[in-house]
Design an enzyme around this catalytic site. Sequence first.
Site, PDB file in Angstrom:
ATOM      1  N   LYS A 116       1.081  -1.147   0.262  1.00 34.45           N
ATOM      2  CA  LYS A 116      -0.157   0.059   0.026  1.00 34.45           C
ATOM      3  C   LYS A 116       0.946   1.574   0.240  1.00 34.45           C
ATOM      4  CE  LYS A 116      -4.138  -2.067   2.215  1.00 34.45           C
ATOM      5  NZ  LYS A 116      -5.426  -2.229   3.066  1.00 34.45           N
ATOM      6  N   GLY A 134      -9.148  -6.392   5.690  1.00 34.27           N
ATOM      7  CA  GLY A 134      -9.421  -5.576   6.789  1.00 34.27           C
ATOM      8  C   GLY A 134      -8.224  -6.317   7.919  1.00 34.27           C
ATOM      9  N   TYR A 188      -7.719   9.022  10.447  1.00 36.97           N
ATOM     10  CA  TYR A 188      -8.797   7.670  10.417  1.00 36.97           C
ATOM     11  C   TYR A 188     -10.002   9.229   9.631  1.00 36.97           C
ATOM     12  CZ  TYR A 188     -12.782   5.590  11.467  1.00 36.97           C
ATOM     13  OH  TYR A 188     -13.584   5.087  11.629  1.00 36.97           O
ATOM     14  N   GLU A 232      -9.913   1.401  -4.861  1.00 31.94           N
ATOM     15  CA  GLU A 232     -11.131   1.250  -3.563  1.00 31.94           C
ATOM     16  C   GLU A 232     -10.550   3.096  -3.667  1.00 31.94           C
ATOM     17  OE1 GLU A 232     -11.906  -2.429  -1.854  1.00 31.94           O
ATOM     18  OE2 GLU A 232     -10.076  -1.413  -1.128  1.00 31.94           O
ATOM     19  N   ARG A 234      -7.718  -8.215  -8.794  1.00 30.54           N
ATOM     20  CA  ARG A 234      -7.932  -9.698  -9.140  1.00 30.54           C
ATOM     21  C   ARG A 234      -9.272  -9.029  -9.084  1.00 30.54           C
ATOM     22  NH1 ARG A 234     -10.598  -8.894  -3.972  1.00 30.54           N
ATOM     23  NH2 ARG A 234      -9.675  -7.975  -1.970  1.00 30.54           N
ATOM     24  N   VAL A 245     -15.077 -10.304  -4.593  1.00 29.49           N
ATOM     25  CA  VAL A 245     -16.011 -10.613  -4.095  1.00 29.49           C
ATOM     26  C   VAL A 245     -17.070 -10.063  -5.059  1.00 29.49           C
ATOM     27  CG1 VAL A 245     -17.590 -11.428  -2.295  1.00 29.49           C
ATOM     28  CG2 VAL A 245     -14.856 -10.998  -2.334  1.00 29.49           C
TER      29      VAL A 245
HETATM   30  P1  ADP Z   1     -13.247  -7.629  -1.575  1.00 31.42           P
HETATM   31  O1  ADP Z   1     -12.319  -6.338  -1.866  1.00 31.42           O
HETATM   32  O2  ADP Z   1     -13.140  -8.120  -2.966  1.00 31.42           O
HETATM   33  O3  ADP Z   1     -14.041  -7.901  -0.982  1.00 31.42           O
HETATM   34  P2  ADP Z   1     -12.331  -8.790   0.577  1.00 31.42           P
HETATM   35  O4  ADP Z   1     -11.034  -7.718   1.354  1.00 31.42           O
HETATM   36  O5  ADP Z   1     -13.323  -8.898   1.275  1.00 31.42           O
HETATM   37  O6  ADP Z   1     -12.635  -8.296  -0.984  1.00 31.42           O
HETATM   38  O7  ADP Z   1     -10.757 -10.223   0.305  1.00 31.42           O
HETATM   39  C1  ADP Z   1     -12.125 -10.909  -0.257  1.00 31.42           C
HETATM   40  C2  ADP Z   1     -11.066 -12.190   0.479  1.00 31.42           C
HETATM   41  O8  ADP Z   1      -9.716 -12.872   0.273  1.00 31.42           O
HETATM   42  C3  ADP Z   1     -11.498 -12.360   1.448  1.00 31.42           C
HETATM   43  O9  ADP Z   1     -12.111 -13.808   1.497  1.00 31.42           O
HETATM   44  C4  ADP Z   1      -9.881 -11.964   2.317  1.00 31.42           C
HETATM   45  O10 ADP Z   1     -10.291 -13.035   3.373  1.00 31.42           O
HETATM   46  C5  ADP Z   1      -9.216 -12.800   1.409  1.00 31.42           C
HETATM   47  N1  ADP Z   1      -8.208 -11.938   1.401  1.00 31.42           N
HETATM   48  C6  ADP Z   1      -8.227 -10.748   0.662  1.00 31.42           C
HETATM   49  N2  ADP Z   1      -6.941 -10.292   0.852  1.00 31.42           N
HETATM   50  C7  ADP Z   1      -6.521 -11.137   1.129  1.00 31.42           C
HETATM   51  C8  ADP Z   1      -4.748 -11.156   2.041  1.00 31.42           C
HETATM   52  N3  ADP Z   1      -3.740 -10.461   1.647  1.00 31.42           N
HETATM   53  N4  ADP Z   1      -4.602 -12.590   2.463  1.00 31.42           N
HETATM   54  C9  ADP Z   1      -5.464 -13.533   2.417  1.00 31.42           C
HETATM   55  N5  ADP Z   1      -6.617 -13.410   2.141  1.00 31.42           N
HETATM   56  C10 ADP Z   1      -7.563 -12.540   1.964  1.00 31.42           C
HETATM   57  P1  ADP Z   2      -7.841  -3.966   2.865  1.00 30.22           P
HETATM   58  O1  ADP Z   2      -6.621  -3.732   2.132  1.00 30.22           O
HETATM   59  O2  ADP Z   2      -8.176  -4.811   4.274  1.00 30.22           O
HETATM   60  O3  ADP Z   2      -9.194  -3.725   2.263  1.00 30.22           O
HETATM   61  P2  ADP Z   2      -8.071  -1.013   2.800  1.00 30.22           P
HETATM   62  O4  ADP Z   2      -7.301   0.217   3.014  1.00 30.22           O
HETATM   63  O5  ADP Z   2      -9.009  -0.823   1.939  1.00 30.22           O
HETATM   64  O6  ADP Z   2      -7.938  -2.058   4.003  1.00 30.22           O
HETATM   65  O7  ADP Z   2      -9.251  -0.464   4.100  1.00 30.22           O
HETATM   66  C1  ADP Z   2     -10.184  -1.535   4.328  1.00 30.22           C
HETATM   67  C2  ADP Z   2     -11.408  -0.730   4.779  1.00 30.22           C
HETATM   68  O8  ADP Z   2     -11.271   0.053   6.011  1.00 30.22           O
HETATM   69  C3  ADP Z   2     -11.839   0.366   3.719  1.00 30.22           C
HETATM   70  O9  ADP Z   2     -13.032  -0.053   3.073  1.00 30.22           O
HETATM   71  C4  ADP Z   2     -12.953   1.820   4.974  1.00 30.22           C
HETATM   72  O10 ADP Z   2     -14.067   1.339   5.320  1.00 30.22           O
HETATM   73  C5  ADP Z   2     -11.718   1.680   6.013  1.00 30.22           C
HETATM   74  N1  ADP Z   2     -11.005   2.774   6.056  1.00 30.22           N
HETATM   75  C6  ADP Z   2      -8.829   2.458   5.262  1.00 30.22           C
HETATM   76  N2  ADP Z   2      -8.459   3.549   5.681  1.00 30.22           N
HETATM   77  C7  ADP Z   2      -9.358   4.395   6.641  1.00 30.22           C
HETATM   78  C8  ADP Z   2      -9.020   5.617   6.226  1.00 30.22           C
HETATM   79  N3  ADP Z   2      -7.850   6.188   6.135  1.00 30.22           N
HETATM   80  N4  ADP Z   2     -10.015   6.256   7.576  1.00 30.22           N
HETATM   81  C9  ADP Z   2     -11.467   6.274   7.895  1.00 30.22           C
HETATM   82  N5  ADP Z   2     -11.398   4.447   7.325  1.00 30.22           N
HETATM   83  C10 ADP Z   2     -10.416   3.583   6.469  1.00 30.22           C
HETATM   84 MG    MG Z   3      -9.678  -2.704   0.585  1.00 28.50          MG
END
Ligand code: ADP
Ligand code: ADP
Ligand code: MG
Length: 451
Positions: free
Chosen positions: A117, A165, A202, A275, A293, A296
Amino acid sequence: MSIARVLVANRGEIALRVIKACRELGIESVIAVSEADRESLPARTADRAVCIGPPRSSESYLKVEAIIAAALGTKSDAVHPGYGFLAEKPELAEACEKHGVKFIGPKPDSIRQMGNKLAARALVSEYRIPVVPGSPNVGSLKEGFALAESIGFPVLLKAAAGGGGRGIKIVTEASELQRAFEMATAEAKAAFGDATLYIERYLPNARHIEVQILGDQSGNVIHVGERDCSLQRRYQKVVEEALAYSIPEQVRKKIRTAAVTAAKNIRYENAGTIEFILDQESGKFYFLEMNTRIQVEHPVTEMITGVDLVQEQISIANGQRLSYKQSDIRFSGHAIECRITAESPRDGFRPSPGVITEWHPPEGEGIRVDSHCFEGYFVPPFYDSLLAKLITHGADRHEAMKRMGEALESFRVNGIATTIPFLGFLLHQQDYISGKVNTRWVERKLEQFVP
Ligand code: ADP
Ligand code: ADP
Ligand code: MG
């Protein structure tokens, strides 16, 4: 040479989704399964199934060598990684390249660039795309204090290699930083093998908006509209919609343009999602990350456009040009997806594996169910708890919501606990109906659902 046989390197509903796309394209499918999934619906539906190891993902679905061996052993010309597991591991894409097997996804370099990231933030900043105010990597706890103070609390500590997450911790004041830093470091190391953390400001009142992108090998890039995924629990999506609702048209346009700009500049190939987070206080939006990729929640985009994103992924990997120009993409109506998982919302979302004794998904106009479940299926305890994605489409958001309410109501599952009752509760809330939500809304509602 064109793709005649695809190895599906995944399980569950997405494996079934890929098998279906292959069938529609007249392509054979082979699925690589763990010992726990030998009798699964994807295993029975694919043209062939091969076992790649024990139930634990680390000994099967996460083993690059096992996937490659399965692809070569079955003379598959391509590998589809689905989402999760190896989908965003450049090592699989590289190994495919090395062995002359097509990887149905982007180039390894794109995966690597966007997989971190911090690197992704730096890269898109070069294209004048705003990123959430934040820090470089946090080298030590002491550095963390200084960085957090300068950004201003509350902040998020994030794993640079994170996803799903995990490795995200909120820190509301300085006294919480040490504990959060230690937890996030441990989580990032365990989940991603990389403990690098950084800090972002945040945004407490924000919407999650993401843009679906398609790019081909000739450099054509289009967007297929955006989705709103603001309904989340623990930074994971629960309900997703297309298009984004109750946002200014000007913002929608700018977000789409930013996404296409980023994808073009990195010469992105295949399906991807960029995103963004939209701050409802200032009206400003910021890049969050790119997922290299299929997502979901891709069905909501398919429902309002008629584009088959998985078929498109396969034809792109096959070297074909995009089937659509930007002007061919038209949006019709509104779609909503609910993620139904084997968890008990009333018990802190405790996982509930076990045998499904009754499985009656809803049917009807504007309803789509993507699921690998059936009556008598044993939900194994080893994997992600997703049971089904329930998607409804309507002429407008009101109709899609109405259909979702009825569909959730008539969805009968027994034997295991599911999130269906909680989803039904959420979708009846007035704030949701009128579009007044943010990324914290679900967690606040959960407190009412489980007092
Ligand atoms: P989307 O953005 O497609 O909704 P999610 O962030 O919910 O995707 O992740 C999709 C699936 O992949 C979930 O089952 C999550 O647990 C898994 N996943 C996402 N990122 C990773 C990662 N870096 N390592 C392992 N599993 C991941
Ligand atoms: P992941 O790779 O686990 O999906 P993201 O960076 O996409 O991580 O963040 C997952 C979620 O966390 C976002 O969809 C958002 O709801 C929340 N989030 C991430 N960054 C911020 C931020 N700076 N402030 C508030 N919420 C955030
Ligand atoms: Mg994300």
